[in-house]
Write a protein that holds these residues in place. Sequence first.
Motif, PDB file in Angstrom:
ATOM      1  N   GLN A  98      -6.720  -4.548   7.440  1.00  0.00           N
ATOM      2  CA  GLN A  98      -5.576  -4.118   6.642  1.00  0.00           C
ATOM      3  C   GLN A  98      -5.834  -4.264   5.142  1.00  0.00           C
ATOM      4  OE1 GLN A  98      -2.330  -6.520   8.085  1.00  0.00           O
ATOM      5  NE2 GLN A  98      -1.655  -4.919   9.500  1.00  0.00           N
ATOM      6  N   ASN A  99      -6.644  -5.238   4.770  1.00  0.00           N
ATOM      7  CA  ASN A  99      -6.882  -5.522   3.355  1.00  0.00           C
ATOM      8  C   ASN A  99      -8.291  -5.143   2.904  1.00  0.00           C
ATOM      9  OD1 ASN A  99      -4.301  -6.874   2.569  1.00  0.00           O
ATOM     10  ND2 ASN A  99      -4.876  -8.100   4.346  1.00  0.00           N
ATOM     11  N   ALA A 107      -9.628  -2.509   1.599  1.00  0.00           N
ATOM     12  CA  ALA A 107      -9.744  -1.891   0.270  1.00  0.00           C
ATOM     13  C   ALA A 107      -9.578  -2.935  -0.833  1.00  0.00           C
ATOM     14  CB  ALA A 107      -8.721  -0.772   0.108  1.00  0.00           C
ATOM     15  N   THR A 108      -8.627  -3.826  -0.657  1.00  0.00           N
ATOM     16  CA  THR A 108      -8.402  -4.875  -1.654  1.00  0.00           C
ATOM     17  C   THR A 108      -9.611  -5.794  -1.744  1.00  0.00           C
ATOM     18  OG1 THR A 108      -6.037  -4.793  -1.186  1.00  0.00           O
ATOM     19  CG2 THR A 108      -6.856  -6.744  -2.329  1.00  0.00           C
ATOM     20  N   ARG A 136     -12.775  -3.338  -3.076  1.00  0.00           N
ATOM     21  CA  ARG A 136     -12.639  -2.569  -4.317  1.00  0.00           C
ATOM     22  C   ARG A 136     -13.352  -3.234  -5.500  1.00  0.00           C
ATOM     23  NH1 ARG A 136      -7.371  -2.444  -4.985  1.00  0.00           N
ATOM     24  NH2 ARG A 136      -7.135  -0.823  -3.400  1.00  0.00           N
ATOM     25  N   ARG A 175     -10.471   6.954  -1.379  1.00  0.00           N
ATOM     26  CA  ARG A 175      -9.272   6.836  -2.216  1.00  0.00           C
ATOM     27  C   ARG A 175      -8.879   5.394  -2.495  1.00  0.00           C
ATOM     28  NH1 ARG A 175      -6.917  11.288   1.162  1.00  0.00           N
ATOM     29  NH2 ARG A 175      -6.207   9.575   2.460  1.00  0.00           N
ATOM     30  N   ASP A 176      -8.791   4.576  -1.448  1.00  0.00           N
ATOM     31  CA  ASP A 176      -8.282   3.227  -1.654  1.00  0.00           C
ATOM     32  C   ASP A 176      -9.292   2.293  -2.323  1.00  0.00           C
ATOM     33  OD1 ASP A 176      -9.760   3.249   0.688  1.00  0.00           O
ATOM     34  OD2 ASP A 176      -8.298   2.120   1.869  1.00  0.00           O
ATOM     35  N   ASP A 180     -11.096   3.658  -4.824  1.00  0.00           N
ATOM     36  CA  ASP A 180     -11.167   4.320  -6.121  1.00  0.00           C
ATOM     37  C   ASP A 180     -12.622   4.550  -6.543  1.00  0.00           C
ATOM     38  OD1 ASP A 180     -10.136   5.546  -8.408  1.00  0.00           O
ATOM     39  OD2 ASP A 180     -10.148   3.665  -9.548  1.00  0.00           O
ATOM     40  N   SER A 235     -11.646  13.583   0.820  1.00  0.00           N
ATOM     41  CA  SER A 235     -11.165  12.260   0.432  1.00  0.00           C
ATOM     42  C   SER A 235     -10.399  11.626   1.585  1.00  0.00           C
ATOM     43  CB  SER A 235     -10.277  12.343  -0.817  1.00  0.00           C
ATOM     44  OG  SER A 235      -9.125  13.119  -0.574  1.00  0.00           O
ATOM     45  N   ASP A 272      -9.166   7.307   3.095  1.00  0.00           N
ATOM     46  CA  ASP A 272      -9.189   5.864   2.900  1.00  0.00           C
ATOM     47  C   ASP A 272     -10.380   5.263   3.642  1.00  0.00           C
ATOM     48  OD1 ASP A 272      -6.943   5.916   1.297  1.00  0.00           O
ATOM     49  OD2 ASP A 272      -5.556   5.464   2.933  1.00  0.00           O
ATOM     50  N   ARG A 311      -4.456  12.281   6.641  1.00  0.00           N
ATOM     51  CA  ARG A 311      -5.188  11.065   6.313  1.00  0.00           C
ATOM     52  C   ARG A 311      -6.561  11.400   5.740  1.00  0.00           C
ATOM     53  NH1 ARG A 311      -4.596   8.112  11.927  1.00  0.00           N
ATOM     54  NH2 ARG A 311      -6.279   6.821  11.093  1.00  0.00           N
TER      55      ARG A 311
END
Length: 174
Positions: A11-12, A14-15, A18, A63-64, A66, A91, A93, A115
């Motif tokens: 769930q995290n 991308a965070t 990134r 995308r997520d 960037d 593009s 996620d 998506r």
Amino acid sequence: MLNKVRSHVVQNAATIFRPPAKLCPAIIQKNVLLETLKKVFHEALDDGDFEFLDQQWLKVSVRDLDVHWFISYQDDQLVVSDQAEHQVHFSGDLNDLVLIMGRKEDPDTLFFQRRLQIEGDTELGLEVKNLMDSVDWDALPAFLVTAIKQLANFVEQGVADSKPTTDTTHAYSN
């Protein structure tokens, strides 16, 4: 416990990824991507299957995270750049792109669910998608197939673990 950790990581993702993705120098990203593409598509490159991309640019965006890259085929070889005038843009996620790579999700399904986005030259985009679908897993190095499949399984299970469960059984009393 392990399922909760996996779900949290997925769930995290991308965070979590990134900052390193943004801090990694573009030259390293381009070289890693180019070498990976050469391994994955070595048969298609040998057969000249990338000629449709000659002097055309494909933009691929996560995308997520960037981040994005531009891919082309010039002088009988793949080229990766960090900027170019592109004709088609894919593009999605991070998790969805991992699921596509691991053949856990169909790109068409994700496209219709919005998506996965494909913008620009539709014909060129379809040729890119068909080329991706034609990758022969048996021709890839075993370590690469194993890594992709394990990552896709991890993401698939993490997504499944994060979905709320609904109890479909109903208690009826008379």
